[in-house]
Design an enzyme around this catalytic site. Structure first.
Site, mmCIF file in Angstrom:
data_model
loop_
_atom_site.group_PDB
_atom_site.id
_atom_site.type_symbol
_atom_site.label_atom_id
_atom_site.label_comp_id
_atom_site.label_asym_id
_atom_site.label_seq_id
_atom_site.Cartn_x
_atom_site.Cartn_y
_atom_site.Cartn_z
ATOM 1 C CG HIS A 71 35.463 1.469 20.421
ATOM 2 N ND1 HIS A 71 33.977 1.339 20.634
ATOM 3 C CD2 HIS A 71 36.053 1.133 21.534
ATOM 4 C CE1 HIS A 71 33.758 1.018 21.779
ATOM 5 N NE2 HIS A 71 34.953 0.980 22.642
ATOM 6 C CD GLU A 74 31.429 -0.631 30.080
ATOM 7 O OE1 GLU A 74 31.703 0.256 29.404
ATOM 8 O OE2 GLU A 74 31.356 -1.891 29.857
ATOM 9 C CG ASN A 81 34.481 5.955 26.866
ATOM 10 O OD1 ASN A 81 34.982 7.027 27.392
ATOM 11 N ND2 ASN A 81 35.511 5.232 26.363
ATOM 12 C CG ASP A 82 29.701 1.689 26.280
ATOM 13 O OD1 ASP A 82 29.282 2.144 25.437
ATOM 14 O OD2 ASP A 82 30.672 0.764 26.284
ATOM 15 C CB CYS A 126 39.200 2.002 32.323
ATOM 16 S SG CYS A 126 37.875 1.263 32.184
HETATM 17 C C1 PEP Z 1 33.787 2.616 28.354
HETATM 18 O O1 PEP Z 1 32.905 2.615 27.677
HETATM 19 O O2 PEP Z 1 33.921 3.787 29.228
HETATM 20 C C2 PEP Z 1 34.995 1.829 28.045
HETATM 21 C C3 PEP Z 1 36.219 2.161 28.671
HETATM 22 O O3 PEP Z 1 34.829 0.674 27.032
HETATM 23 P P1 PEP Z 1 34.746 0.906 25.784
HETATM 24 O O4 PEP Z 1 35.009 2.193 25.208
HETATM 25 O O5 PEP Z 1 35.656 0.124 25.080
HETATM 26 O O6 PEP Z 1 33.401 0.695 25.404
HETATM 27 MG MG MG Z 2 32.328 0.285 27.136
#
Ligand code: PEP
Ligand code: MG
Length: 608
Positions: free
Chosen positions: A198, A441, A464-465, A512
């Site tokens: 993050h 995710e 991402n997750d 996203c």
């Molecule tokens: C993700 O996991 O892709 C996401 C958009 O959420 P974050 O990056 O805040 O975990």
């Molecule tokens: Mg996430």
């Protein structure tokens, strides 16, 4: 080309694109060696007591100065500093440190460390008092400050960040990163962390070039060293020679000129050359980013990471402050949609009051929707604020993070309905048709996507997750960064499966995760038929530009081929070839050696 004997080049992981050129500011938090020695004679005990008292006074004065310089939108951070000022004078730390110096004749640094340890044990012993436990982080911050002053390093803290410097740190938390300002901070280099943590995401959002996982950077770079940071390739040049400086200054110019040129078209719709329209929205962590989102041509907010509003503050925000935040966001973006994600705290996103600080494996712990369903009052307060704000312009969409299956959807929906009923009873207006969506995710959510799609109004894939949990690697860990493969065939199949399930159920699906903001992946995501791309505002002009220059037909054909490939390397090579051929100037400008810096090349470098 780049070879100057006086300079030193090191490499990390490119985490936020762009070139930073400037002087280094060493942030050595958490890295202070603590000397241990015994004091001999009354005189030295008295002097050590004085030294300790003076350090506490200096820490108090520092906190006061920082408090005064805090940006208005982070006024809660000021309250956090007040708590730290109180902790400084708390007898369990102040008196106890003096007692160690006088009675056990330990030096001041060690005395502080011992007093802190005792105070922390006391806090953690209060098993039913989450608030007391959460003070541990503040106690640590206070201890760190005093120990640093005693070691004569008081100026190397983020609070004293010089105007226009490149921050060099062992690590930087997302809570720290959100307080940085582009312009004031030229670049970031950390010794640990991957490009999907993050902290990296925040750096990208702020448009600050960043390199993570640069081993020993804090040891190799000295305060005020002149450095160049290339946030795309991960290259860091310490005390560059003239040739290097000229080369990177030119690159900086090239990038800026190119961005200026494509930004002229960033308000045009994200429509492919053969007429296929997709959404192009922004991910934001704070309401102030709306300006960047709008300037860069966002058609809405695809992800508001609400947890950042909960960070850097002493206690939980109340319903009124949440309502004001969501109200303003909805009003400022209206009539464009605003997707508010419910609290996604945990893992690397922590706050001082967050009750999950002591988890041994936080990425698999009580985070996100699980935390909300456990601490229902927090969740209910947020939903109430969100529903009330939905009456402003009817443009708020609710999104649940880290859904693992139907149970969480049912439970969250039940609470949502209870809040709706409560508001109706009190005659408080809200948008009765507020869309209710789920993030995909987790692999279990992909497997259940057909059933989840029956219960929600939209999907948004958090790549991402999804990548972290499907490949089984920590997205914040630089040691396994080379395994973080967005183009892993397993990941692409998961995305396809999710899109198919959504479309069969007649609901739209967005991406996203950071994949949506990487121009390299535009053809793949288009060909996988996602309906909307949501990304950090700064990435929008580049991604929109490539979408407008792509043909949907070609992308679909390309993806058909890609889905038959068996390894990430094979796919990476195919994607490299395709984008280099179709969009050479984009990849020339951002990275002339781009082919050599694909994830594939990074893997070869690490010998796997
Ligand atoms: C993700 O996991 O892709 C996401 C958009 O959420 P974050 O990056 O805040 O975990
Ligand atoms: Mg996430």
């Amino acid at each position: 080309m780049i070879n100057d004997r006086s300079s030193l080049t090191i490499r990390g992981i490119g985490a936020a694109p762009g070139i930073a050129i400037g002087k280094a500011f060493l942030l050595e938090r958490g890295q202070i060696p603590v000397p241990r020695y015994r004091l001999f004679g009354e005189q030295s005990v008295a002097e050590e007591c004085k030294r300790f008292e003076a350090a506490v006074k200096e820490a108090e004065a520092d906190l006061e100065t920082i408090k005064k310089s805090i940006r208005s939108e982070f006024s809660d951070h000021a309250r956090l500093l007040e708590v730290q000022q109180m902790i400084l004078r708390d007898p369990s730390i102040y008196d106890e440190s003096l007692r160690y110096i006088r009675e056990e004749r330990t030096n001041a640094q060690l005395a502080v460390i011992k007093a802190l340890r005792k105070a922390k044990e006391l806090f953690s012993g209060l098993s039913n008092d989450e608030y007391a436990k959460s003070r541990i982080a503040d106690v640590d911050a206070v201890g760190d400050r005093v120990v640093r002053i005693l070691a004569g390093q008081s100026r190397s803290d983020l609070d004293h960040l010089r105007e226009g410097a490149v921050i060099i740190a062992h690590d930087l938390s997302p809570a720290d990163a959100i307080q940085l300002q582009a312009g004031r901070t030229l670049g970031i280099v950390t010794e640990i962390g991957g490009s999907f943590s993050h902290t990296s995401i925040v750096a990208r959002s702020l448009g600050i070039p960043a390199v993570t996982g640069a081993e020993h950077a804090a040891r190799l770079i000295a305060e005020n060293d002149f450095i160049i940071v290339d946030g795309r390739t991960g290259v860091i040049i310490i005390n560059p020679g003239e040739t290097e400086l000229e080369f990177y200054a030119n690159r900086q110019d090239e990038i800026q000129t190119y961005l200026k040129q494509i930004s002229r078209h960033s308000h045009l719709p994200a429509q492919t050359s053969d007429g296929h329209r997709v959404g192009a929205e922004a991910n934001i962590e704070a309401i102030e980013e709306i300006v960047a989102a709008k300037d860069n041509g966002a058609e809405g907010i695809g992800l508001y990471r609400t947890e950042f509003f909960f960070m850097n503050r002493v206690e939980l925000p109340d319903e009124e402050s949440l309502y004001r935040d969501y109200h303003d966001l909805a009003e400022l973006m209206a009539p464009s949609p605003v997707t508010i994600r419910t609290l996604d705290l945990g893992a690397d996103k922590l706050t001082s009051w967050c009750p999950t600080l002591e988890e041994p494996n936080p990425a698999l712990g009580l985070r996100s929707i699980r935390l909300c369903l456990h601490y229902k009052e927090i969740f209910k307060t947020q939903l109430r604020a969100m529903l009330r704000a939905s009456a402003v312009a009817g443009n708020i969409r609710l999104m649940l993070p880290l859904i693992s299956g139907m149970g969480e959807i049912f439970e969250a929906r039940k609470i949502f309905r209870e809040i709706q009923a409560e508001l109706t009873k009190k005659r408080i207006p809200f948008d009765k048709n507020m869309p209710f969506g789920a993030m995909i995710e987790l692999p279990s959510a992909v497997a259940m996507a057909d059933l989840i799609a029956q219960e929600v109004d939209f999907f948004s894939i958090g790549t991402n997750d999804l990548i972290q949990y499907s490949i089984g690697i920590d997205r914040s860990n630089e040691h396994v960064a080379y395994l973080y493969e967005p183009l892993h065939p397993g990941v692409l199949r998961f995305i396809k499966q999710t899109v198919d399930a959504a479309h069969d159920a007649g609901i739209p699906v967005a991406v996203c995760g950071e994949m949506a903001g990487e121009p390299l992946y535009v053809p793949i995501l288009l060909g996988l038929k996602i309906n909307s791309f949501s990304m950090n505002p700064v990435a929008l002009p580049r991604v929109k530009n490539l979408i407008r220059r792509s043909s949907m037909k070609e992308c679909c054909r390309f993806v058909e081929k890609v889905l038959r490939m068996r390894t990430a390397s094979e796919i990476e090579e195919a994607v490299s070839k395709m984008v280099m051929k179709k969009f050479p100037e984009e990849f020339h400008v951002f990275d002339p050696n781009w082919i050599g810096n694909t994830p594939l090349a990074a893997k070869k470098k690490s010998g796997s």
